[in-house]
Scaffold this motif. Structure first.
Motif: not given
Length: 659
Positions: A1-21
């Motif tokens: 079941m999807s949650t609101w967190r999935d919206i954020i975690l979508a930006d951290f799928r591979e490849p993940v850059p070293p630094l996110s501000l």
């Protein structure tokens, strides 16, 4: 079941850059499950706060590994626009923004942003059914009905109100202030309710329980006057008038009362003859004290076992520790542990609880330091931030050094006889649970990683406390600090700092309990007796009354708790360990720590939030690094008694009226 967190975690799928501000004005990232998910994919999380402290941490711990691309870092930014971040960081990292309004565009953002993560989960599940506007009122109505399951239009008399409040306060359910105010406004429109102190009853658990206690006494007295009519069910026509069922005569209400008496929220009444009263009322009566104590202990342990089966997050442990404190206090008060059967059962529960808590700490403790301090603090270093957010005209933080929740239950019972009431919470102390680390974090308002040079001493506490408040617009001249209080014999004498009427903020340290802990030759039983004698001398009640009379809002807390342990033998290392405590040893060299961990019954603590050159060795639950077979009451470990400590807002109850 999807949650609101999935919206954020979508930006951290591979490849993940070293630094996110990440701009996160609504604190969406400060969620235990989300932080754990980021940790699982090797994304480390830090917050951008004080620029100097952040720069120190970034340069000492992160720059090199980011340049080598061996670490992935998320920096949460709240207080400044992303564009105003340091130029070198903007060049190194990508920029992201998360807002509540993006996830729930049809609802009032001012209301939704006050919800905590658990409530957001429930809201996200039903959000698709919302058909209203983004107005304040319609958003509050939808959240009350669909998220908090409160059909407030059905609360139309005292009985329904008491049933609702019993459920709310016993389950320790907190609503955002804006939603709570909306609910009170709706209830005040009910003719049957508008003469009651609704705001206090809804907002304050302690006010509600005091109100209920008074009503319980009146109800029993009325039952005694009509014994024949009340023997089986209870008084039907109560003090609210003819034809109206008294709340306590409602089956749903008196079923809920059992746990309130068992867990100490309500006190059984003495001097009432139970012979002609319904059986269900007997839990709220003192009949046979010895049997009552045994029955209460059995009820407490049953409730504790039930709660331990449902542990999921840090809030669950915060709900468990008061129950555990009641059990230990009852045993110390009554000496029920002289019964070998009871002692065996209690020890088995304690061992299971400690093992479960230790495992939870290893997996989850590192995420707590990043959680928000509103609506309530989670960790000890957040307490000054929470107090500052209240914007009191005058505020005092009283630290009872070494007080565990077990001692707090004893202290609370004594203070209740002196006309004090409390709003109780709990917070997680810093691990290892020693004064120089955890108490310093409290007065700095910072994680220990930010004060590495004073980690072994408390001599900088006063300067740190005054600097914290100066950063919150209180001049140093208006901030007071005093320690080593409560040692003098004789009647209470006002501390020197209280002689300055210009002070707006006070930090006071009473180290009596910690001193008693380290001299407790008879274990926790001896500590209980010594604490009783100290309380009866009146220093604490005198200080609290003095502070309240001088206009201070008073908060009481502790830097760590304590635990009774048995010696397993000393670790013969001479000067190899920087700190040699009874339940903790601190090393500068990780190899030395690991060597000791392999050789002795102990555990290597990963040390989240500590400086990188601090390596911790902890004694296992119930054990200490002292002569084998000796008993000691000490601290430094990660047991529930040492780590989860009280955080109490203390008030006088002189203004509590009988309604």
């Amino acid at each position: 079941m999807s949650t609101w967190r999935d919206i954020i975690l979508a930006d951290f799928r591979e490849p993940v850059p070293p630094l996110s501000l990440v701009a996160d004005p609504d604190h969406l990232l400060l969620d235990e499950i989300l932080l754990s998910s980021l940790k699982d994919i090797q994304v480390e999380f830090i917050q951008y706060g004080d620029p100097v402290a952040f720069r120190y941490l970034f340069e000492s711990r992160y720059r090199k590994v980011l340049e080598e691309r061996t670490l992935r870092l998320l920096v949460q930014v709240n207080d400044v626009p992303l564009e105003q971040m340091p130029y070198d960081l903007l060049q190194m990292g990508r920029k992201l923004t998360y807002r509540m309004q993006t996830i729930f565009p049809k609802l009032s953002p001012q209301v939704v942003k006050q919800l905590d993560a658990r409530d957001l989960d429930d809201l996200y599940a039903v959000y698709g059914q919302y058909q209203g506007s983004a107005s304040h009122g319609e958003t509050c109505d939808f959240i009350l009905r669909r998220v908090f399951k409160v059909a407030y239009d059905m609360i139309d008399d005292e009985t329904e109100l008491v049933k609702y409040l019993l459920s709310k306060h016993y389950r320790q359910k907190q609503y955002p202030e804006v939603i709570e105010s909306y609910l009170i406004e709706q209830l005040q429109r009910k003719k049957e309710l508008n003469k009651l102190p609704l705001a206090e009853l809804v907002k304050s658990p302690s006010f509600f329980y005091s109100y209920l206690q008074n009503q319980w006494i009146e109800y029993l007295q009325t039952l005694q006057e009509q014994p024949m009519a009340s023997k089986e069910v209870g008084l039907q026509d109560g003090i609210y008038g003819k034809g109206k069922t008294h709340p306590f005569a409602d089956e749903d209400v008196y079923r809920l009362l059992d746990n309130l008496f068992i867990e100490g929220y309500l006190k059984p009444v003495e001097g009432i003859n139970s012979e002609h009263l319904p059986q269900w009322t007997h839990v709220g009566l003192v009949t046979d004290p010895s049997l009552d104590h045994k029955n209460r202990l059995a009820g407490l342990m049953a409730n504790l076992k039930e709660k331990l089966q449902a542990i999921g997050n840090y809030r669950d442990w915060m709900n468990v520790v008061p129950l555990y404190g009641e059990i230990k206090d009852l045993i110390l008060y009554t000496n029920l542990d002289q019964d070998e059967n009871i002692l065996g059962e209690v020890k088995a529960i304690e061992a299971g609880l400690d093992a479960q808590f230790e495992l939870w700490m290893i997996r989850n403790y590192g995420n707590l330091q990043n959680l928000p301090y509103l609506p309530r603090p989670v960790m000890l270093h957040q307490v000054p931030h929470y107090i500052a957010s209240k914007r009191h005209a005058k505020a005092a933080m009283v630290v009872l050094d070494g007080m565990s929740y077990v001692q707090w239950v004893q202290i609370r019972k004594y203070l209740q006889t002196k006309s004090f009431t409390f709003e109780e919470q709990s917070v997680f102390a810093w691990a290892p649970s020693i004064t120089s680390i955890s108490r310093q974090a409290l007065f700095y308002g910072e994680m220990p990683v930010y004060f590495p040079h004073t980690l072994g001493t408390t001599r900088k506490e006063e300067a740190a406390w005054k600097l914290f408040w100066e950063n919150h617009d209180v001049f140093k001249a208006y901030t007071g600090y005093e320690k080593s209080l409560g040692r003098k014999e004789g009647a209470y004498q006002s501390p020197d700092s209280l002689q300055k009427p210009s002070l707006k903020v006070l930090g006071l340290v009473i180290d009596t309990i910690d001193n008693l802990v380290h001299t407790a030759l008879q274990g926790q039983h001896g500590l209980y007796s010594e604490l009783k004698l100290w309380l009866e001398k009146g220093y604490l009640t005198g200080l609290l009354a003095d502070l309240i009379n001088k206009g201070f809002e008073v908060y009481l807390t502790s830097d760590h708790g304590n635990k009774e342990s048995r010696g397993i033998g000393r670790i013969p290392e001479g000067v190899l360990a920087e700190t040699r405590g009874e339940r903790v040893r601190i090393y500068k060299d990780k190899m030395l720590r690991d060597k000791a961990a392999a050789a002795y019954s102990s555990m290597a603590w990963p040390g989240p939030g500590l400086p990188e050159d601090v390596h911790i060795l902890l004694a296992k639950s119930g054990e200490a690094f002292i002569q084998e077979g000796e008993n000691v009451v000490s601290h430094g470990g990660i047991s529930l008694e040492e780590v989860v400590v009280p955080f109490i807002h203390i008030t006088s109850n002189n203004n509590l009226k009988r309604f």
